[in-house]
Motif scaffolding. Structure first.
Motif, PDB file in Angstrom:
ATOM      1  N   LEU A  56       0.828  -1.207   0.000  1.00  0.00           N
ATOM      2  CA  LEU A  56       0.000   0.000   0.000  1.00  0.00           C
ATOM      3  C   LEU A  56       0.863   1.259   0.000  1.00  0.00           C
ATOM      4  N   ALA A  57       2.047   1.166  -0.578  1.00  0.00           N
ATOM      5  CA  ALA A  57       2.963   2.311  -0.613  1.00  0.00           C
ATOM      6  C   ALA A  57       2.341   3.509  -1.326  1.00  0.00           C
ATOM      7  N   HIS A  58       1.448   3.256  -2.265  1.00  0.00           N
ATOM      8  CA  HIS A  58       0.892   4.323  -3.092  1.00  0.00           C
ATOM      9  C   HIS A  58      -0.165   5.161  -2.392  1.00  0.00           C
ATOM     10  N   ASP A  59      -0.559   4.813  -1.146  1.00  0.00           N
ATOM     11  CA  ASP A  59      -1.654   5.532  -0.491  1.00  0.00           C
ATOM     12  C   ASP A  59      -1.438   5.537   1.022  1.00  0.00           C
ATOM     13  N   LEU A  60      -0.881   6.634   1.544  1.00  0.00           N
ATOM     14  CA  LEU A  60      -0.523   6.699   2.967  1.00  0.00           C
ATOM     15  C   LEU A  60      -1.747   6.584   3.859  1.00  0.00           C
ATOM     16  N   GLU A  61      -2.819   7.325   3.527  1.00  0.00           N
ATOM     17  CA  GLU A  61      -4.008   7.295   4.388  1.00  0.00           C
ATOM     18  C   GLU A  61      -4.634   5.904   4.425  1.00  0.00           C
ATOM     19  N   VAL A  62      -4.736   5.265   3.261  1.00  0.00           N
ATOM     20  CA  VAL A  62      -5.290   3.912   3.214  1.00  0.00           C
ATOM     21  C   VAL A  62      -4.401   2.950   3.984  1.00  0.00           C
ATOM     22  N   ARG A  63      -3.095   3.093   3.842  1.00  0.00           N
ATOM     23  CA  ARG A  63      -2.162   2.229   4.573  1.00  0.00           C
ATOM     24  C   ARG A  63      -2.360   2.376   6.079  1.00  0.00           C
TER      25      ARG A  63
END
Length: 501
Positions: free
Chosen positions: A388-395
């Motif tokens: 999930l590197a592409h989306d900090l909030e989702v991570r």
């Protein structure tokens, strides 16, 4: 020429600093280790110490003093996890908008005070109340610390740092046993039983650690205002993450929640992580109660000391395995093969305990080997962060969702399949463990397939990003060819500006 720690060949050989890493970046990583790992590790160590103290207290006099007969230990465990479950997702959502350096330490002070209150309870009902609020206030510790930790490092650095962080959990559990033995010598001092002194000492240890967080712990890179990092180091921290494909924060919105619950990573790792976290369950309370009921049933002071000491053996070996598999997986560049080895060993151990009609030596091996398998399970967190590197909030929120699954299972399973009255045989528990041990091995190829599919389709790939410093706290990101259609919802293709506030 004198010795240069940052260009130390030993650090290169073990992979702490990769050979190609320039000195400037090594200095930054070293600072990050001190600023992030020191507080995160001490905080989680104290949290584990406080939370697990009840189990050592239970076999050290609390059972009879508070009449915790039948399944009351399970109910105490359940009410703690109810508090934790309630606050999991809200906690990490708040982390995306509140300064981590104040948010996490504040809750550390609160759970320390509720731990202190546990030392003075007079009955079972009061103990239930204290356990609930310890559960609520200790929630930000693990889920928030792990979110911050996995927001600063390159992918090849994550395994080792997560392993160091993981080791604080068994160290806290081990120290709880040793501390309880020491507190037994205080039995009667001030009119308090030895197990009550355990909770007092836990509080004395916990409260000072919160101040480390206030003064040293940073926020995520795009919101970092740490006095210990230079403007150049803050810029470098963001640059190197972008090179790895880690996107910066874009703020919290309802669309984030939609992305969380529609991302395959949330649900695949929800299942995989919770299978790995539950399959070595017998290395915990079942092992402790087997020692207490079968090997040392006399309950003399010497027996109690031996139970508390032997209960730490599995924890100790999990530290060794955690570090070994972390370095190995970072060197290999993947997480799955280490987890596969652990999955096979867990299955064998749970089969031995299901059979049960084996020697005590074989049972002891199975319990300790399950402790060994606890080591590699932390790799799933690094795997989630990378995927999930592409989306900090989702991570950040997905980690809370995944951990909430653990909390729910930790609430339900002791009441459903690991009832205290079934100790030490736990027939239903070991049937369940064998079944999910087989399932976790089967489950490992699923995220591998999904990641390869995403790569083949070109999803979540940043092909070119240039980073331009525009001041002390502002960074402009020129994204020339960015995300898939799924990511377009997250941000507009073009120029994205991340500004410190």
């Amino acid at each position: 020429m004198g010795f240069d720690y940052f260009m130390n060949p030993v650090a290169e050989k073990i992979g702490w600093f990769p050979k190609h890493m320039p000195r400037e970046e090594r200095v930054l990583v070293h600072k990050l280790d001190l600023l992030i790992l020191v507080f995160a590790c001490f905080s989680t160590w104290a949290n584990t110490l406080d939370v697990n103290a009840i189990y050592n207290a239970y076999v050290s006099g609390m059972l009879d003093d508070l009449q915790l007969y039948g399944n009351r230990l399970n109910y105490l465990n359940a009410v703690y996890f109810i508090g934790t479950i309630i606050f999991q997702i809200p906690s990490n959502a708040l982390l995306t908008v509140l300064p981590a350096e104040y948010y996490i330490p504040t809750f550390e002070v609160l759970w320390g005070l509720f731990t202190l209150g546990t030392a003075f309870v007079k009955n079972y009902n009061q103990l239930m109340v204290m356990r609930f609020f310890v559960g609520v206030t200790s929630t930000p510790c693990w889920v928030c610390n792990v979110a911050i930790l996995n927001s600063w490092y390159r992918k090849q650095e994550l395994g080792k740092r997560n392993a160091v962080y993981y080791c604080t959990w068994p160290l806290g559990s081990m120290f709880s046993g040793y501390l309880q033995n020491a507190c037994l010598t205080l039995d009667g001092v001030g009119g308090l039983q030895g197990w009550r002194w355990l909770f007092i000492m836990c509080t004395v240890i916990t409260l000072p650690i919160s101040f480390i967080g206030v003064f040293f712990f940073p926020n995520v890179p795009s919101k970092c205002k740490s006095r210990w990092l230079t403007p150049r180091e803050k810029e470098l921290a963001q640059t190197r993450l972008l090179e790895e494909g880690f996107a910066p924060s874009v703020g919290l919105s309802w669309k984030v929640m939609k992305r969380v619950f529609t991302a395959w990573q949330t649900w695949v790792f929800f299942i995989l992580a919770n299978l790995f976290w539950q399959t070595p369950y017998a290395a915990g309370t079942p092992y402790l109660l087997w020692l207490n009921d079968v090997l040392f049933p006399a309950q003399t002071t010497a027996d109690i000391n031996m139970v508390n000491n032997l209960s730490t053996a599995g924890m100790a070996i999990s530290i060794v395995s955690a570090m070994f598999f972390a370095f190995y997986s970072d060197w290999r560049g993947n997480r799955w093969d280490s987890m596969f080895v652990a999955g096979i060993l867990v299955l064998v151990c749970n089969i031995i305990l299901l059979i049960w009609n084996v020697s005590n030596a074989a049972k002891f091996f199975a319990f300790i080997a399950l402790g060994f398998c606890n080591g590699p399970i932390n790799l799933v967190i690094a795997w989630v962060a990378e995927s999930l590197a592409h989306d900090l909030e989702v991570r950040t929120i997905a980690l809370a969702v995944i951990n909430m699954g653990w909390a729910i299972l930790a609430l339900v399973l002791p009441l459903a399949v690991w009832q205290t009255v079934d100790a030490p045989r736990y027939w239903v528990g070991y049937i369940f463990s064998v079944a999910i041990s087989a399932l976790e091995v089967i489950m490992i190829p699923v995220p591998i397939y999904m990641e390869r599919r995403d790569k083949r389709l070109g999803l979540h790939q940043i092909e070119k990003i240039s980073v331009v410093s525009t001041g002390l706290d502002d960074v402009s990101l020129d994204v020339e060819k960015s995300f898939s259609a799924n990511d377009a919802e997250k941000k507009d293709i073009g120029v994205v500006t991340v500004t410190e506030v």
